[in-house]
Design a protein around this motif. Structure first.
Motif, PDB file in Angstrom:
ATOM      1  N   VAL A   1      32.506  17.242  -1.261  1.00  0.00           N
ATOM      2  CA  VAL A   1      32.138  16.287   0.033  1.00  0.00           C
ATOM      3  C   VAL A   1      33.489  16.514   1.502  1.00  0.00           C
ATOM      4  O   VAL A   1      34.985  16.126   0.593  1.00  0.00           O
ATOM      5  N   ALA A   2      33.328  17.193   2.106  1.00  0.00           N
ATOM      6  CA  ALA A   2      33.975  17.288   3.189  1.00  0.00           C
ATOM      7  C   ALA A   2      33.543  16.354   4.324  1.00  0.00           C
ATOM      8  O   ALA A   2      32.911  16.556   4.615  1.00  0.00           O
ATOM      9  N   VAL A   3      34.823  16.220   4.930  1.00  0.00           N
ATOM     10  CA  VAL A   3      34.028  15.513   7.304  1.00  0.00           C
ATOM     11  C   VAL A   3      33.953  16.711   7.890  1.00  0.00           C
ATOM     12  O   VAL A   3      34.523  18.115   7.322  1.00  0.00           O
ATOM     13  N   LYS A   4      33.217  16.912   8.325  1.00  0.00           N
ATOM     14  CA  LYS A   4      32.031  17.834   9.372  1.00  0.00           C
ATOM     15  C   LYS A   4      33.128  18.534   9.732  1.00  0.00           C
ATOM     16  O   LYS A   4      33.814  17.740  10.717  1.00  0.00           O
ATOM     17  N   ASN A   5      33.060  20.232   9.792  1.00  0.00           N
ATOM     18  CA  ASN A   5      34.044  20.435  10.366  1.00  0.00           C
ATOM     19  C   ASN A   5      33.596  20.946  11.550  1.00  0.00           C
ATOM     20  O   ASN A   5      32.727  21.019  12.331  1.00  0.00           O
ATOM     21  N   ALA A   6      34.261  20.801  13.327  1.00  0.00           N
ATOM     22  CA  ALA A   6      34.003  20.794  15.204  1.00  0.00           C
ATOM     23  C   ALA A   6      35.044  21.463  15.623  1.00  0.00           C
ATOM     24  O   ALA A   6      35.964  21.760  15.428  1.00  0.00           O
ATOM     25  N   GLU A   7      34.620  22.205  16.506  1.00  0.00           N
ATOM     26  CA  GLU A   7      35.754  22.281  17.346  1.00  0.00           C
ATOM     27  C   GLU A   7      35.956  21.799  18.488  1.00  0.00           C
ATOM     28  O   GLU A   7      35.352  20.249  18.700  1.00  0.00           O
ATOM     29  N   ILE A   8      37.323  21.353  18.665  1.00  0.00           N
ATOM     30  CA  ILE A   8      37.844  20.893  19.887  1.00  0.00           C
ATOM     31  C   ILE A   8      38.274  21.578  21.296  1.00  0.00           C
ATOM     32  O   ILE A   8      39.048  22.521  21.167  1.00  0.00           O
ATOM     33  N   PRO A   9      36.908  22.094  21.682  1.00  0.00           N
ATOM     34  CA  PRO A   9      38.281  23.102  23.038  1.00  0.00           C
ATOM     35  C   PRO A   9      39.276  23.194  23.810  1.00  0.00           C
ATOM     36  O   PRO A   9      39.008  22.258  23.978  1.00  0.00           O
ATOM     37  N   GLY A  10      39.991  23.859  23.712  1.00  0.00           N
ATOM     38  CA  GLY A  10      41.125  23.358  24.282  1.00  0.00           C
ATOM     39  C   GLY A  10      41.857  23.691  23.904  1.00  0.00           C
ATOM     40  O   GLY A  10      43.260  23.766  24.383  1.00  0.00           O
ATOM     41  N   LEU A  11      41.885  23.335  22.413  1.00  0.00           N
ATOM     42  CA  LEU A  11      42.971  22.918  21.877  1.00  0.00           C
ATOM     43  C   LEU A  11      43.836  23.637  21.229  1.00  0.00           C
ATOM     44  O   LEU A  11      45.358  24.370  21.188  1.00  0.00           O
ATOM     45  N   LYS A  12      43.481  25.502  20.281  1.00  0.00           N
ATOM     46  CA  LYS A  12      44.582  26.674  20.608  1.00  0.00           C
ATOM     47  C   LYS A  12      44.911  26.503  21.707  1.00  0.00           C
ATOM     48  O   LYS A  12      46.259  26.819  21.358  1.00  0.00           O
ATOM     49  N   GLU A  13      44.888  26.848  23.330  1.00  0.00           N
ATOM     50  CA  GLU A  13      45.578  27.008  24.127  1.00  0.00           C
ATOM     51  C   GLU A  13      46.653  26.040  23.678  1.00  0.00           C
ATOM     52  O   GLU A  13      47.410  26.141  24.395  1.00  0.00           O
ATOM     53  N   PHE A  14      46.634  24.825  23.802  1.00  0.00           N
ATOM     54  CA  PHE A  14      47.405  23.961  23.733  1.00  0.00           C
ATOM     55  C   PHE A  14      48.740  24.439  23.026  1.00  0.00           C
ATOM     56  O   PHE A  14      49.653  23.849  23.554  1.00  0.00           O
TER      57      PHE A  14
END
Length: 777
Positions: free
Chosen positions: A243-256
């Motif tokens: 079991v793993a925590v569901k992955n998700a996107e954080i918009p703008g994190l990569k650019e930051f």
């Protein structure tokens, strides 16, 4: 966390005109360092601050985010709890932290290990593994999580072969001992509730001893760890699921991440050290230090390792923790002065206190930009949802964590695991689910028998007893078939028992019908002969009226045996016993009357004896009628009080049902038989006394023979009737009726028919009345 704070500070929807500040401490996973940092945050020790810029200059921070490990978090939450400072962890999942009495100010954005342990148990059950080994970290996270897992697993019928603890500080000898236990075990599945660091030490020893082919089931802490997923370690852990925590996107994190620089408001000493380490340069030249490799802060983008946002399963929870605190602060700041908020207190903005943030944090409820709803239950826990991941190799030979399903604790029991239509890789790259059981499943027709001294998953398969079935796999008990059913040979189905009774169609029934009809025909033929020669001396001398009545009753006796053949019903059961009782009494009454006539006739020949006038034809008829009426009265009482009825006897045979007639009242049944026996015995005694009376044709001799046969038949009938099984009981009863009837017919009427038909010269009055000495019996 820094990105979330920057995003909130730039937002006009949440905390407008308010800037959040932060202080970051590195506890290095240590409980002591974590407690020291928490105390520093409570007392605002400025000299320990490594990052500056905070617009809030209160003496105590309103909330703390952290820690990653459960053990340090327990220490921090214990220390700050009495001061009402909320602690929101993004990774501490120990179920112990849900205890509101011990940790009243603790919240988390990662589900409790209770749900993680339950998800692991459900996952093991889903794949049919009932015999597993258990490995745990020897800390709060591992011990608490494994305790819950074992408890739930036992409830689900899963047995634990062994449970061993590992920890990074254990000696090499200890890890060798644990690996030896794994090698000697018979279970093929291991559930590891451990941190990735502890798993690293264990996997290292497993690689040394080349222990492969085991199916691993992992907890959140290590199942998605990329370092453990190296090509070398895939040899040991390949095909692992967990079991793993569901992955998700954080918009703008990569650019930051790619535009951040060591200068500016968000920089701190740690980021500067990271920058120097990645780009192999120095940001600040020291005195008397000559170096040609000074950082310009304009270097290329950060190494891809630090800007990779493909797996945000852990950062997303830190992101949600920051937003949870921000939303509670927003609710506090935007409340109206004087408005009741909590505990009947009034809203005040003069000073933000941790207690105020704590109360608003309990009621926080918002939706992230990804559409996920965030709220805390009464224990400070979020809704439990996990991704089910599987270790697989891609074409490049790199370990990937494929999502193969979902666990949702909010779904009904038994439906919480939802599998995707994705192929799963198992240990040793198998495409079939491995088996891990202590004992093979018991097939239908057998039941599980626990082996003494072993877990419940280790059992023997015992065939169901006769009359019992089990139609499911691994049945713990065999269920009894209804009384009208028996078990088949496989003991997996109840089949209707064969119903047995004496029928007209079987050979025995046909033979008995033939004998019955033969006896009736012989009786009728004898009556016809007597009727034709009714005026001859031998017919007249033997009381022709009683002879005809006796032949009529014998015909009924032969025919009443037919009522015993065929399927018993209420009417046939009542008819067969009453008809038998009445017709036999009528028959014996006629024989008794003839015997009395013989005795009276010879006494009437004595001088001065006129006894025959008291026992003439009228008295003879009345005596027969009286004896018969007594039996009729007994039968009427029997049928009125408790009549015979059809009964399904399931006790004698287990594989079939005997359909028979129950006598109802045993008193009534034995009264009928007893009365017949009484008349028979009296008739036999009188006939025996009259056997030597002087006469050429003394009928008493033949009556004696017939009654001797009658009594012998019915005396031997009793043990034969009791010992005969099933339909043979009825056959024995019919045989007794026919044998006694034939005995009466042949012994009484054969000598007379012989003279009438074959010796007509002896059928004269002179011959019949001749005075000749009789031979003794």
């Amino acid at each position: 966390m820094v990105f979330a704070i920057e995003e909130i500070n730039n937002s006009k929807e949440i905390l407008p005109d308010v800037s959040l500040g932060f202080k970051i401490y590195d506890a290095c996973g240590s409980t002591i360092l974590g407690i020291r940092a928490a105390m520093a945050l409570m007392n605002w020790q400025g000299d320990t601050i490594e990052s500056d810029q905070s617009c809030n200059k209160s003496q105590t921070v309103p909330a703390i985010i952290g820690q990653t490990g459960s053990s340090p978090t327990v220490g921090i939450a214990t220390i700050v709890g009495p001061f009402h400072i909320p602690v929101v962890s993004h990774s501490a999942s120990c179920a112990c932290l849900s205890d509101r009495k011990k940790f009243p100010t603790f919240f988390r954005t990662v589900p409790s290990d209770y749900h993680q342990s339950r998800a692991l148990a459900q996952l093991v059950k889903h794949f049919g593994w009932t015999w597993v080994g258990a490995i745990r970290s020897d800390n709060d996270y591992g011990n608490s999580g494994m305790d819950i897992f074992i408890k739930i697993a036992l409830q689900e019928g899963i047995c634990i072969e062994y449970s061993e603890a590992i920890y990074r500080t254990y000696s090499h000898k200890k890890f060798v001992e644990i690996v030896n236990i794994i090698k000697k075990s018979s279970s093929k599945v291991i559930v590891a509730f451990a941190s990735y660091i502890d798993m690293e030490f264990l996997v290292k020893e497993l690689l040394i001893q080349n222990v492969t082919g085991l199916q691993w089931v992992g907890s959140i802490s290590w199942i998605s760890d990329r370092y453990l997923g190296s090509k070398e370690r895939y040899k040991i852990l390949g095909g692992a699921i967990g079991v793993a925590v569901k992955n998700a996107e954080i918009p703008g994190l990569k650019e930051f991440l790619v535009r951040v620089r060591p200068s500016g408001g968000l920089g701190d000493a740690r980021f500067k050290r990271l920058w120097e380490s990645v780009f192999k340069c120095t940001l600040t030249a020291q005195v008397n230090d000559v170096t040609d490799n000074l950082c310009t802060a304009q270097e290329n983008e950060l190494n891809i390792m630090y800007s990779d946002v493909s797996d945000l399963s852990i950062p997303i929870d830190a992101y949600k923790a920051v937003y949870a605190i921000a939303h509670s602060l927003h609710a506090l700041i935007t409340c109206k002065d004087g408005q009741e908020t909590f505990n009947d207190k009034k809203c005040t903005k003069k000073k933000i206190e941790p207690l105020q943030v704590l109360q608003y944090l309990k009621k926080v409820n918002f939706t992230t930009r990804n559409g996920e709803r965030i709220f805390f239950d009464e224990n400070g826990d979020p809704a439990a949802r996990y991704a089910l991941v599987n270790w697989q190799l891609n074409k490049e030979g790199i370990t990937t964590f494929e999502v193969i399903g979902l666990y949702d604790a909010s779904l009904p029991e038994g439906q919480q695991i939802v599998m995707n239509n994705v192929s799963t890789v198992w240990s040793n790259n198998q495409d079939k689910v491995p088996k891990s059981v202590c004992s093979e499943s018991c097939l239908p027709g057998t039941r599980k028998a626990i082996v003494k001294g072993k877990p419940i998953c280790c059992f023997d398969c015992i065939p169901c007893a006769e009359g019992e079935v089990s139609n499911t796999t691994d049945s713990s008990d065999c269920s009894k078939c209804p009384v009208e059913y028996s078990s088949n040979q496989q003991r997996n189905q109840c089949i209707l028992k064969k119903i047995e009774f004496l029928t007209f169609g079987e050979i025995m029934g046909i033979l008995l019908v033939i004998l019955s009809l033969t006896g009736a025909c012989l009786s009728i033929m004898t009556a016809l002969i007597f009727y034709k020669y009714r005026h001859t001396p031998i017919v007249k001398a033997n009381n022709s009226e009683l002879s005809f009545l006796l032949l009529f009753s014998l015909t009924l006796c032969f025919l009443c045996s037919l009522t015993f053949i065929g399927q018993p019903s209420e009417w046939s059961c009542m008819l067969r016993h009453t008809a038998f009782g009445i017709t036999f009494v009528l028959c014996i009454s006629c024989v008794l009357g003839k015997t009395i006539v013989v005795l009276m006739a010879f006494r009437a020949t004595l001088p001065g004896n006129n006894i025959m006038k008291w026992f003439g034809p009228t008295q003879q008829r009345l005596s027969v009628l009286a004896f018969t009426l007594i039996q009729v009265l007994i039968c009427v009482l029997w049928l009125t009080i408790s009549p015979p009825f059809p009964h399904k006897n399931t006790q004698y045979y287990k594989e079939k049902i005997i359909l028979e007639c129950d006598v109802g009242s045993a008193v009534g049944f034995y009264a009928v038989l007893g009365y017949i026996g009484f008349l028979s015995a009296m008739c036999f005694v009188l006939a025996f006394l009259a056997r030597n009376l002087p006469d050429k044709f003394n009928e008493a001799k033949f009556i004696t023979f017939s009654m001797l046969i009658f009594c012998a038949v019915w005396i031997t009938f009793i043990p034969a009737y009791i010992s005969s099984p099933g339909k043979f009981t009825v056959a024995v009863e019919i045989f007794a009726i026919l044998a006694s009837s034939f005995g009466l017919l042949f012994c009484i009427f054969t000598p007379k028919c012989y003279i009438i038909l074959l010796k007509p010269e002896q059928n004269t009055k002179k011959h019949v009345m001749g005075k000749m000495p009789s031979k003794s019996l």
